[in-house]
Design a protein around this motif. Structure first.
Motif, mmCIF file in Angstrom:
data_model
loop_
_atom_site.group_PDB
_atom_site.id
_atom_site.type_symbol
_atom_site.label_atom_id
_atom_site.label_comp_id
_atom_site.label_asym_id
_atom_site.label_seq_id
_atom_site.Cartn_x
_atom_site.Cartn_y
_atom_site.Cartn_z
ATOM 1 N N THR A 75 0.845 -1.192 0.000
ATOM 2 C CA THR A 75 0.000 0.000 0.000
ATOM 3 C C THR A 75 0.882 1.244 0.000
ATOM 4 O O THR A 75 2.049 1.194 0.385
ATOM 5 C CB THR A 75 -0.926 0.040 1.223
ATOM 6 O OG1 THR A 75 -0.137 -0.057 2.412
ATOM 7 C CG2 THR A 75 -1.936 -1.093 1.183
ATOM 8 N N LEU A 76 0.292 2.345 -0.434
ATOM 9 C CA LEU A 76 1.042 3.591 -0.546
ATOM 10 C C LEU A 76 0.289 4.709 0.152
ATOM 11 O O LEU A 76 -0.907 4.901 -0.092
ATOM 12 C CB LEU A 76 1.243 3.947 -2.024
ATOM 13 C CG LEU A 76 1.985 5.245 -2.320
ATOM 14 C CD1 LEU A 76 3.416 5.162 -1.830
ATOM 15 C CD2 LEU A 76 1.945 5.550 -3.809
ATOM 16 N N ASP A 77 0.993 5.394 1.029
ATOM 17 C CA ASP A 77 0.458 6.602 1.656
ATOM 18 C C ASP A 77 1.043 7.780 0.900
ATOM 19 O O ASP A 77 2.213 8.134 1.096
ATOM 20 C CB ASP A 77 0.834 6.642 3.140
ATOM 21 C CG ASP A 77 0.223 7.830 3.867
ATOM 22 O OD1 ASP A 77 0.017 8.882 3.231
ATOM 23 O OD2 ASP A 77 -0.041 7.699 5.074
ATOM 24 N N ASN A 78 0.251 8.384 0.041
ATOM 25 C CA ASN A 78 0.762 9.458 -0.808
ATOM 26 C C ASN A 78 1.218 10.664 -0.002
ATOM 27 O O ASN A 78 2.249 11.278 -0.313
ATOM 28 C CB ASN A 78 -0.313 9.898 -1.802
ATOM 29 C CG ASN A 78 -0.368 8.998 -3.011
ATOM 30 O OD1 ASN A 78 0.644 8.776 -3.676
ATOM 31 N ND2 ASN A 78 -1.535 8.450 -3.290
ATOM 32 N N ALA A 79 0.473 10.979 1.035
ATOM 33 C CA ALA A 79 0.807 12.170 1.819
ATOM 34 C C ALA A 79 2.179 12.025 2.477
ATOM 35 O O ALA A 79 2.909 12.999 2.636
ATOM 36 C CB ALA A 79 -0.266 12.412 2.865
ATOM 37 N N LYS A 80 2.518 10.794 2.861
ATOM 38 C CA LYS A 80 3.796 10.552 3.545
ATOM 39 C C LYS A 80 4.863 10.026 2.599
ATOM 40 O O LYS A 80 5.997 9.775 3.033
ATOM 41 C CB LYS A 80 3.592 9.552 4.674
ATOM 42 C CG LYS A 80 2.641 10.030 5.769
ATOM 43 C CD LYS A 80 2.485 8.969 6.844
ATOM 44 C CE LYS A 80 1.546 9.431 7.934
ATOM 45 N NZ LYS A 80 1.363 8.411 8.986
ATOM 46 N N ASN A 81 4.501 9.804 1.329
ATOM 47 C CA ASN A 81 5.431 9.217 0.359
ATOM 48 C C ASN A 81 6.042 7.927 0.926
ATOM 49 O O ASN A 81 7.247 7.681 0.784
ATOM 50 C CB ASN A 81 6.537 10.204 -0.009
ATOM 51 C CG ASN A 81 6.753 10.250 -1.517
ATOM 52 O OD1 ASN A 81 5.885 9.908 -2.302
ATOM 53 N ND2 ASN A 81 7.933 10.673 -1.918
ATOM 54 N N THR A 82 5.197 7.147 1.523
ATOM 55 C CA THR A 82 5.646 5.924 2.187
ATOM 56 C C THR A 82 4.918 4.719 1.616
ATOM 57 O O THR A 82 3.699 4.740 1.467
ATOM 58 C CB THR A 82 5.370 6.005 3.697
ATOM 59 O OG1 THR A 82 6.098 7.122 4.240
ATOM 60 C CG2 THR A 82 5.806 4.735 4.402
ATOM 61 N N VAL A 83 5.696 3.687 1.313
ATOM 62 C CA VAL A 83 5.118 2.430 0.856
ATOM 63 C C VAL A 83 5.265 1.398 1.974
ATOM 64 O O VAL A 83 6.280 1.361 2.675
ATOM 65 C CB VAL A 83 5.793 1.933 -0.449
ATOM 66 C CG1 VAL A 83 7.257 1.611 -0.239
ATOM 67 C CG2 VAL A 83 5.042 0.758 -1.040
ATOM 68 N N TYR A 84 4.222 0.616 2.152
ATOM 69 C CA TYR A 84 4.190 -0.411 3.184
ATOM 70 C C TYR A 84 4.103 -1.794 2.543
ATOM 71 O O TYR A 84 3.463 -1.965 1.499
ATOM 72 C CB TYR A 84 2.988 -0.219 4.099
ATOM 73 C CG TYR A 84 2.951 1.115 4.791
ATOM 74 C CD1 TYR A 84 2.196 2.158 4.273
ATOM 75 C CD2 TYR A 84 3.679 1.327 5.957
ATOM 76 C CE1 TYR A 84 2.166 3.390 4.903
ATOM 77 C CE2 TYR A 84 3.648 2.555 6.594
ATOM 78 C CZ TYR A 84 2.893 3.579 6.069
ATOM 79 O OH TYR A 84 2.873 4.801 6.695
ATOM 80 N N LEU A 85 4.731 -2.756 3.186
ATOM 81 C CA LEU A 85 4.601 -4.151 2.785
ATOM 82 C C LEU A 85 4.073 -4.919 3.988
ATOM 83 O O LEU A 85 4.812 -5.170 4.946
ATOM 84 C CB LEU A 85 5.937 -4.732 2.321
ATOM 85 C CG LEU A 85 5.918 -6.196 1.923
ATOM 86 C CD1 LEU A 85 5.020 -6.414 0.698
ATOM 87 C CD2 LEU A 85 7.329 -6.719 1.619
ATOM 88 N N GLN A 86 2.790 -5.238 3.957
ATOM 89 C CA GLN A 86 2.170 -6.031 5.005
ATOM 90 C C GLN A 86 2.329 -7.496 4.635
ATOM 91 O O GLN A 86 1.865 -7.926 3.577
ATOM 92 C CB GLN A 86 0.694 -5.687 5.149
ATOM 93 C CG GLN A 86 -0.057 -6.538 6.150
ATOM 94 C CD GLN A 86 0.414 -6.310 7.583
ATOM 95 O OE1 GLN A 86 0.645 -5.169 7.984
ATOM 96 N NE2 GLN A 86 0.569 -7.391 8.345
ATOM 97 N N MET A 87 2.988 -8.257 5.492
ATOM 98 C CA MET A 87 3.270 -9.664 5.214
ATOM 99 C C MET A 87 2.556 -10.529 6.245
ATOM 100 O O MET A 87 2.831 -10.428 7.438
ATOM 101 C CB MET A 87 4.782 -9.914 5.269
ATOM 102 C CG MET A 87 5.575 -9.028 4.317
ATOM 103 S SD MET A 87 7.341 -9.382 4.309
ATOM 104 C CE MET A 87 7.788 -8.789 5.935
ATOM 105 N N ASP A 88 1.650 -11.350 5.776
ATOM 106 C CA ASP A 88 0.870 -12.240 6.636
ATOM 107 C C ASP A 88 1.138 -13.695 6.255
ATOM 108 O O ASP A 88 1.612 -13.984 5.165
ATOM 109 C CB ASP A 88 -0.622 -11.935 6.499
ATOM 110 C CG ASP A 88 -0.966 -10.528 6.925
ATOM 111 O OD1 ASP A 88 -1.741 -9.860 6.206
ATOM 112 O OD2 ASP A 88 -0.467 -10.076 7.975
ATOM 113 N N ASN A 89 0.818 -14.595 7.194
ATOM 114 C CA ASN A 89 1.019 -16.034 6.960
ATOM 115 C C ASN A 89 2.439 -16.325 6.469
ATOM 116 O O ASN A 89 2.640 -17.057 5.495
ATOM 117 C CB ASN A 89 -0.009 -16.557 5.953
ATOM 118 C CG ASN A 89 -1.422 -16.444 6.474
ATOM 119 O OD1 ASN A 89 -1.681 -16.715 7.655
ATOM 120 N ND2 ASN A 89 -2.334 -16.028 5.628
#
Length: 119
Positions: free
Chosen positions: A74-88
């Motif tokens: 996912t990308l937070d445009n306001a923070k210019n931050t990309v997240y990688l949520q890793m499950d299982n």
């Protein structure tokens, strides 16, 4: 020029979850944004492997088959931050995860963060 700073790696047991973050900053004249942000990973003794990418122009994420359904970019445009949520998570996900950012046909890289999944 794009600079990327990652955080969020660590050790978890099989079935656990982790979230990686990558903050992008650019000093391009006119403050042109980063076109895409995403993740690769490299396990010991193996080649670097694409994990996922978020493309701003499409407002959509794309994934490697090996992580589809378990990982979310996912990308937070306001923070210019990309997240990688890793499950299982499984032991085969153990690797150094590196963030990348694409701008003006150039690819920039973060320093990498270790993810270890124990069996």
């Amino acid at each position: 020029q794009v600079q990327l700073v990652e955080s969020g790696g660590g050790s978890v047991p099989t079935g656990g979850s982790l979230r990686l973050s990558c903050v992008g900053s650019t000093r391009t004249p006119g403050n042109k944004g980063i076109d895409s942000l995403g993740w690769f990973r490299q396990a010991p003794g193996k080649e670097q492997e694409f994990v996922g990418i978020f493309k701003r122009a499409e407002n959509a994420a794309h994934y490697a088959d090996s992580v589809l359904g378990r990982f979310t970019v996912t990308l937070d445009n306001a923070k210019n931050t990309v997240y990688l949520q890793m499950d299982n998570l499984v032991p085969e996900d153990t690797a150094v995860y590196r963030c990348f950012g694409d701008q003006n046909a150039m690819r920039y890289w973060g320093q990498g963060t270790q993810v270890t999944v124990s069996s």
